[in-house]
Design an enzyme around this catalytic site. Structure first.
Site, PDB file in Angstrom:
ATOM      1  N   VAL A  61       0.944  -1.288  -0.048  1.00 32.80           N
ATOM      2  CA  VAL A  61      -0.048   0.014   0.035  1.00 32.80           C
ATOM      3  C   VAL A  61       0.770   1.216   0.179  1.00 32.80           C
ATOM      4  CG1 VAL A  61      -1.814   1.213   1.461  1.00 32.80           C
ATOM      5  CG2 VAL A  61      -1.939  -1.352   0.985  1.00 32.80           C
ATOM      6  N   SER A 139      -8.410   3.768  14.067  1.00 32.19           N
ATOM      7  CA  SER A 139      -8.172   3.244  15.308  1.00 32.19           C
ATOM      8  C   SER A 139      -8.711   4.185  16.154  1.00 32.19           C
ATOM      9  CB  SER A 139      -6.435   3.073  15.448  1.00 32.19           C
ATOM     10  OG  SER A 139      -6.082   2.766  16.996  1.00 32.19           O
ATOM     11  N   TYR A 151       1.510   7.183  14.703  1.00 33.48           N
ATOM     12  CA  TYR A 151       0.195   6.248  14.378  1.00 33.48           C
ATOM     13  C   TYR A 151      -1.188   7.141  14.482  1.00 33.48           C
ATOM     14  CZ  TYR A 151      -2.558   2.160  14.853  1.00 33.48           C
ATOM     15  OH  TYR A 151      -3.478   1.048  14.661  1.00 33.48           O
ATOM     16  N   ALA A 153      -1.521  10.278  14.173  1.00 32.50           N
ATOM     17  CA  ALA A 153      -1.777  11.202  13.154  1.00 32.50           C
ATOM     18  C   ALA A 153      -2.198  10.652  11.955  1.00 32.50           C
ATOM     19  CB  ALA A 153      -0.333  11.989  12.993  1.00 32.50           C
ATOM     20  N   SER A 154      -1.699   9.458  11.538  1.00 27.82           N
ATOM     21  CA  SER A 154      -2.139   8.732  10.513  1.00 27.82           C
ATOM     22  C   SER A 154      -3.524   8.374  10.348  1.00 27.82           C
ATOM     23  CB  SER A 154      -1.116   7.541  10.243  1.00 27.82           C
ATOM     24  OG  SER A 154      -1.581   6.602  11.263  1.00 27.82           O
ATOM     25  N   LYS A 155      -3.967   8.025  11.671  1.00 28.74           N
ATOM     26  CA  LYS A 155      -5.469   7.549  11.759  1.00 28.74           C
ATOM     27  C   LYS A 155      -6.297   8.569  12.001  1.00 28.74           C
ATOM     28  CE  LYS A 155      -4.585   2.976  11.684  1.00 28.74           C
ATOM     29  NZ  LYS A 155      -4.803   2.111  10.618  1.00 28.74           N
ATOM     30  N   ILE A 184      -7.439  -5.185  19.747  1.00 24.71           N
ATOM     31  CA  ILE A 184      -8.064  -6.328  19.198  1.00 24.71           C
ATOM     32  C   ILE A 184      -6.794  -7.386  19.100  1.00 24.71           C
ATOM     33  CG2 ILE A 184      -8.923  -7.256  16.867  1.00 24.71           C
ATOM     34  CD1 ILE A 184     -10.796  -5.289  18.154  1.00 24.71           C
TER      35      ILE A 184
HETATM   36  P1  NAP Z   1      -1.539  -7.313  11.356  1.00 20.98           P
HETATM   37  O1  NAP Z   1      -2.174  -8.480  12.068  1.00 20.98           O
HETATM   38  O2  NAP Z   1      -0.207  -6.782  11.644  1.00 20.98           O
HETATM   39  O3  NAP Z   1      -2.181  -7.225   9.828  1.00 20.98           O
HETATM   40  C1  NAP Z   1      -1.728  -6.192   9.122  1.00 20.98           C
HETATM   41  C2  NAP Z   1      -1.425  -6.771   7.761  1.00 20.98           C
HETATM   42  O4  NAP Z   1      -0.896  -5.498   6.887  1.00 20.98           O
HETATM   43  C3  NAP Z   1      -0.233  -7.892   7.819  1.00 20.98           C
HETATM   44  O5  NAP Z   1      -0.016  -8.940   7.134  1.00 20.98           O
HETATM   45  C4  NAP Z   1       0.860  -6.884   7.328  1.00 20.98           C
HETATM   46  O6  NAP Z   1       2.181  -7.519   6.818  1.00 20.98           O
HETATM   47  C5  NAP Z   1       0.329  -5.996   6.158  1.00 20.98           C
HETATM   48  N1  NAP Z   1       0.888  -4.807   5.911  1.00 20.98           N
HETATM   49  C6  NAP Z   1       1.857  -4.052   6.718  1.00 20.98           C
HETATM   50  N2  NAP Z   1       2.239  -3.132   5.800  1.00 20.98           N
HETATM   51  C7  NAP Z   1       1.812  -3.126   4.553  1.00 20.98           C
HETATM   52  C8  NAP Z   1       1.908  -2.375   3.284  1.00 20.98           C
HETATM   53  N3  NAP Z   1       2.783  -1.634   3.312  1.00 20.98           N
HETATM   54  N4  NAP Z   1       1.136  -2.910   2.207  1.00 20.98           N
HETATM   55  C9  NAP Z   1       0.053  -3.794   2.666  1.00 20.98           C
HETATM   56  N5  NAP Z   1       0.000  -4.768   3.673  1.00 20.98           N
HETATM   57  C10 NAP Z   1       0.772  -4.371   4.512  1.00 20.98           C
HETATM   58  O7  NAP Z   1      -2.676  -6.159  11.906  1.00 20.98           O
HETATM   59  P2  NAP Z   1      -3.970  -5.849  12.570  1.00 20.98           P
HETATM   60  O8  NAP Z   1      -4.222  -5.708  14.117  1.00 20.98           O
HETATM   61  O9  NAP Z   1      -4.889  -6.980  11.881  1.00 20.98           O
HETATM   62  O10 NAP Z   1      -4.476  -4.421  11.886  1.00 20.98           O
HETATM   63  C11 NAP Z   1      -4.885  -4.094  10.844  1.00 20.98           C
HETATM   64  C12 NAP Z   1      -5.833  -2.918  10.927  1.00 20.98           C
HETATM   65  O11 NAP Z   1      -6.243  -2.432  11.947  1.00 20.98           O
HETATM   66  C13 NAP Z   1      -4.396  -1.792  10.931  1.00 20.98           C
HETATM   67  O12 NAP Z   1      -4.673  -0.663   9.995  1.00 20.98           O
HETATM   68  C14 NAP Z   1      -4.298  -1.226  12.249  1.00 20.98           C
HETATM   69  O13 NAP Z   1      -3.593   0.026  12.240  1.00 20.98           O
HETATM   70  C15 NAP Z   1      -5.770  -1.388  12.722  1.00 20.98           C
HETATM   71  N6  NAP Z   1      -5.887  -1.399  14.327  1.00 20.98           N
HETATM   72  C16 NAP Z   1      -5.229  -2.648  14.861  1.00 20.98           C
HETATM   73  C17 NAP Z   1      -5.844  -2.721  16.055  1.00 20.98           C
HETATM   74  C18 NAP Z   1      -5.290  -3.881  17.058  1.00 20.98           C
HETATM   75  O14 NAP Z   1      -5.718  -3.715  18.136  1.00 20.98           O
HETATM   76  N7  NAP Z   1      -4.949  -4.946  16.509  1.00 20.98           N
HETATM   77  C19 NAP Z   1      -6.439  -1.484  16.956  1.00 20.98           C
HETATM   78  C20 NAP Z   1      -6.553  -0.563  16.105  1.00 20.98           C
HETATM   79  C21 NAP Z   1      -6.346  -0.464  14.833  1.00 20.98           C
HETATM   80  P3  NAP Z   1       3.235  -7.873   7.777  1.00 20.98           P
HETATM   81  O15 NAP Z   1       2.706  -8.885   8.722  1.00 20.98           O
HETATM   82  O16 NAP Z   1       4.432  -8.566   6.962  1.00 20.98           O
HETATM   83  O17 NAP Z   1       3.639  -6.503   8.339  1.00 20.98           O
END
Ligand code: NAP
Length: 248
Positions: A61, A139, A151, A153-155, A184
């Protein structure tokens, strides 16, 4: 209001956590899903033969050419796109006073600029589909979190842009909303230090941490065809954004 069927969805970051649960859920709803993630993730996990309704595609991305390739692939394969879920995200935690320029740029490039640019590139395909839904995974951190300024700022930027976008694209029949997850359980949140995790779990009013399916359920709600909901932020955090539960 009805569930879109025989329709095409593109999910970024679909190889793990929330993106993987969202993909599974959309497949169950009858979507064909263009499952995208970083090239190494796609190579490792989706080299085998898959059902016809799953289309893995490498998409970094944060890389403009990669975004263009992915959208061109959807255009040539399907000629339309009904749902875009921007789920890919990274976290480079550091106080803003300490963060390096490269970590600041990377966080904004992936979480904000890449997600928005992908929406812009996808819009003609959504118009071709006669409408659609954009879901940007933000987030709860957009409210501000100690040691997580880039982070946040991005969100926060993603939320502001999604609200503006909703005004611009409503007339095309495309809705745009954000989901703001709280804690999560995913590989991303597994990097939290143990004492932070313990404190976090104690501060969640519903008494449990979230799971990726909690967010997939919110996505299902927001992608319903004919939805009257646009430009909104759906906070899915077990009530934590209201405040800590007080035990007397
Ligand atoms: P995750 O398990 O790390 O999944 C994120 C996926 O995105 C991973 O497969 C990662 O690959 C991939 N990724 C990283 N950089 C990328 C790029 N440049 N282009 C395409 N894919 C990329 O994280 P998640 O917790 O499911 O998070 C998903 C979304 O929810 C994110 O936007 C995160 O900010 C948001 N979020 C999560 C939480 C939480 O508590 N988990 C809370 C609030 C918001 P790699 O594994 O190789 O890095």
């Amino acid at each position: 209001m009805s569930v879109r069927t025989n329709k095409i969805a593109l999910v970024t970051g679909a190889g793990s956590g929330i993106g993987a649960a969202t993909t599974t859920s959309l497949l169950r709803e009858g979507y064909t899903v263009v499952l995208t993630d970083l090239p190494h993730v796609i190579e490792q996990r989706w080299h085998q033969t898959l059902p016809a309704n799953v289309h893995p595609f490498p998409l970094d991305v944060g890389d403009r050419n990669s975004r263009i390739d992915a959208i061109e692939s959807v255009a040539s394969e399907y000629g339309r796109l009904d749902v875009l879920v921007n789920c890919a995200g990274i976290s480079r935690d550091a106080r803003l006073t300490n963060i390096t320029d490269s970590d600041l740029e990377l966080t904004l490039d992936v979480n904000l600029i890449g997600a928005l640019s992908l929406v812009c590139q996808a819009l003609p395909l959504m118009e071709a589909a006669g409408g659609g839904a954009v879901i940007n995974i933000a987030s709860r951190a957009w409210l501000g979190i100690f040691g997580s300024g880039a982070y946040s700022a991005s969100k926060g930027g993603l939320i502001g842009a999604t609200r503006s976008l909703a005004l611009e694209i409503g007339a095309l029949g495309v809705t745009a909303n954000c989901i703001a997850p709280g804690y999560i359980e995913t590989p991303l949140s597994a990097t939290l230090p143990a004492q932070v995790l313990e404190k976090t779990l104690h501060s969640i009013p519903v008494g449990r941490g979230g799971v990726p399916d909690d967010i997939a359920a919110a996505v299902r709600y927001l992608v319903c065809e004919g939805s009257y909901v646009t430009g909104q932020v759906l906070t899915v955090c077990g009530g934590r954004s209201i405040g800590d539960p007080v035990s007397l």
